[in-house]
Design a protein around this motif. Sequence first.
Motif, PDB file in Angstrom:
ATOM      1  N   VAL A  26      12.248  35.680  53.404  1.00 35.02           N
ATOM      2  CA  VAL A  26      11.174  35.462  52.426  1.00 35.02           C
ATOM      3  C   VAL A  26       9.827  35.339  53.140  1.00 35.02           C
ATOM      4  O   VAL A  26       9.749  34.870  54.274  1.00 35.02           O
ATOM      5  CB  VAL A  26      11.453  34.198  51.564  1.00 35.02           C
ATOM      6  N   THR A  27       8.795  35.798  52.472  1.00 36.73           N
ATOM      7  CA  THR A  27       7.429  35.623  52.951  1.00 36.73           C
ATOM      8  C   THR A  27       6.522  35.407  51.747  1.00 36.73           C
ATOM      9  O   THR A  27       6.796  35.902  50.652  1.00 36.73           O
ATOM     10  CB  THR A  27       6.943  36.836  53.781  1.00 36.73           C
ATOM     11  N   THR A  28       5.477  34.652  51.954  1.00 38.62           N
ATOM     12  CA  THR A  28       4.451  34.444  50.920  1.00 38.62           C
ATOM     13  C   THR A  28       3.101  34.740  51.554  1.00 38.62           C
ATOM     14  O   THR A  28       2.783  34.213  52.616  1.00 38.62           O
ATOM     15  CB  THR A  28       4.484  33.009  50.384  1.00 38.62           C
ATOM     16  N   GLN A  29       2.342  35.608  50.914  1.00 40.19           N
ATOM     17  CA  GLN A  29       1.055  36.023  51.469  1.00 40.19           C
ATOM     18  C   GLN A  29      -0.021  36.012  50.393  1.00 40.19           C
ATOM     19  O   GLN A  29       0.280  36.031  49.206  1.00 40.19           O
ATOM     20  CB  GLN A  29       1.177  37.425  52.072  1.00 40.19           C
ATOM     21  N   SER A  30      -1.260  35.976  50.860  1.00 37.68           N
ATOM     22  CA  SER A  30      -2.385  36.067  49.934  1.00 37.68           C
ATOM     23  C   SER A  30      -3.460  36.939  50.552  1.00 37.68           C
ATOM     24  O   SER A  30      -3.493  37.138  51.764  1.00 37.68           O
ATOM     25  CB  SER A  30      -2.950  34.682  49.615  1.00 37.68           C
ATOM     26  N   MET A  55      -0.865  44.649  50.984  1.00 37.53           N
ATOM     27  CA  MET A  55      -0.294  43.317  51.138  1.00 37.53           C
ATOM     28  C   MET A  55       1.173  43.309  50.724  1.00 37.53           C
ATOM     29  O   MET A  55       2.028  42.755  51.422  1.00 37.53           O
ATOM     30  CB  MET A  55      -1.053  42.288  50.303  1.00 37.53           C
ATOM     31  N   LEU A  56       1.501  43.941  49.598  1.00 33.57           N
ATOM     32  CA  LEU A  56       2.882  43.959  49.122  1.00 33.57           C
ATOM     33  C   LEU A  56       3.783  44.800  50.028  1.00 33.57           C
ATOM     34  O   LEU A  56       4.936  44.431  50.282  1.00 33.57           O
ATOM     35  CB  LEU A  56       2.949  44.470  47.685  1.00 33.57           C
ATOM     36  N   THR A  57       3.263  45.902  50.541  1.00 37.24           N
ATOM     37  CA  THR A  57       4.031  46.717  51.483  1.00 37.24           C
ATOM     38  C   THR A  57       4.343  45.912  52.737  1.00 37.24           C
ATOM     39  O   THR A  57       5.487  45.886  53.200  1.00 37.24           O
ATOM     40  CB  THR A  57       3.266  48.004  51.834  1.00 37.24           C
ATOM     41  N   ASN A  58       3.341  45.243  53.279  1.00 36.16           N
ATOM     42  CA  ASN A  58       3.545  44.410  54.467  1.00 36.16           C
ATOM     43  C   ASN A  58       4.502  43.260  54.174  1.00 36.16           C
ATOM     44  O   ASN A  58       5.320  42.892  55.023  1.00 36.16           O
ATOM     45  CB  ASN A  58       2.219  43.879  54.996  1.00 36.16           C
ATOM     46  N   SER A  59       4.402  42.693  52.985  1.00 37.05           N
ATOM     47  CA  SER A  59       5.293  41.594  52.600  1.00 37.05           C
ATOM     48  C   SER A  59       6.743  42.058  52.549  1.00 37.05           C
ATOM     49  O   SER A  59       7.647  41.349  53.009  1.00 37.05           O
ATOM     50  CB  SER A  59       4.893  41.019  51.234  1.00 37.05           C
ATOM     51  N   ARG A  60       6.983  43.227  52.013  1.00 39.94           N
ATOM     52  CA  ARG A  60       8.352  43.762  51.947  1.00 39.94           C
ATOM     53  C   ARG A  60       8.899  43.998  53.341  1.00 39.94           C
ATOM     54  O   ARG A  60      10.054  43.669  53.631  1.00 39.94           O
ATOM     55  CB  ARG A  60       8.384  45.056  51.127  1.00 39.94           C
ATOM     56  N   LEU A  61       8.087  44.572  54.223  1.00 44.64           N
ATOM     57  CA  LEU A  61       8.524  44.810  55.609  1.00 44.64           C
ATOM     58  C   LEU A  61       8.827  43.497  56.324  1.00 44.64           C
ATOM     59  O   LEU A  61       9.810  43.390  57.061  1.00 44.64           O
ATOM     60  CB  LEU A  61       7.475  45.625  56.363  1.00 44.64           C
ATOM     61  N   GLU A  62       7.990  42.498  56.116  1.00 41.78           N
ATOM     62  CA  GLU A  62       8.210  41.184  56.733  1.00 41.78           C
ATOM     63  C   GLU A  62       9.466  40.529  56.177  1.00 41.78           C
ATOM     64  O   GLU A  62      10.242  39.925  56.927  1.00 41.78           O
ATOM     65  CB  GLU A  62       6.998  40.278  56.498  1.00 41.78           C
ATOM     66  N   ALA A  63       9.688  40.637  54.875  1.00 39.80           N
ATOM     67  CA  ALA A  63      10.887  40.054  54.264  1.00 39.80           C
ATOM     68  C   ALA A  63      12.150  40.701  54.825  1.00 39.80           C
ATOM     69  O   ALA A  63      13.139  40.012  55.111  1.00 39.80           O
ATOM     70  CB  ALA A  63      10.829  40.184  52.741  1.00 39.80           C
ATOM     71  N   ILE A  64      12.141  42.022  55.016  1.00 41.49           N
ATOM     72  CA  ILE A  64      13.299  42.702  55.599  1.00 41.49           C
ATOM     73  C   ILE A  64      13.508  42.268  57.042  1.00 41.49           C
ATOM     74  O   ILE A  64      14.643  42.035  57.478  1.00 41.49           O
ATOM     75  CB  ILE A  64      13.151  44.241  55.500  1.00 41.49           C
ATOM     76  N   SER A  65      12.426  42.147  57.793  1.00 41.97           N
ATOM     77  CA  SER A  65      12.530  41.687  59.181  1.00 41.97           C
ATOM     78  C   SER A  65      13.163  40.297  59.247  1.00 41.97           C
ATOM     79  O   SER A  65      14.054  40.036  60.073  1.00 41.97           O
ATOM     80  CB  SER A  65      11.144  41.681  59.830  1.00 41.97           C
TER      81      SER A  65
END
Length: 107
Positions: A26-30, A55-65
Amino acid sequence: MADILVTTTENIPGKDYEIIGEAFGVTTQSRNAISDFGAGLKSIVGGEIKGYTKMLTNSRLEAISRLKEEAAKMGVDAVVMMRFDTGSIAGDMQSVVAYGTAVKYQN
């Protein structure tokens, strides 16, 4: 980190496996205030808000990582049935979770 296979499918061709449990990342970003202001202006005329898309693309990549990191700690080989879930927090933050079933090969 081990090379963990992450797939949205239920089955991995040619592999038998046992289910170990649920894994998630999980990640939370703003966005920053300047991006939020630009997004507000863009909402008047319409169209894609590229800052939020990024932001959402990066969030998805971070969540998968993070999902892969969690799976590696569990000692598994793969995560099947991976899905995303998203939600807003306080109107200006976005939370993204990647989750699935952690499995260990039996071959």
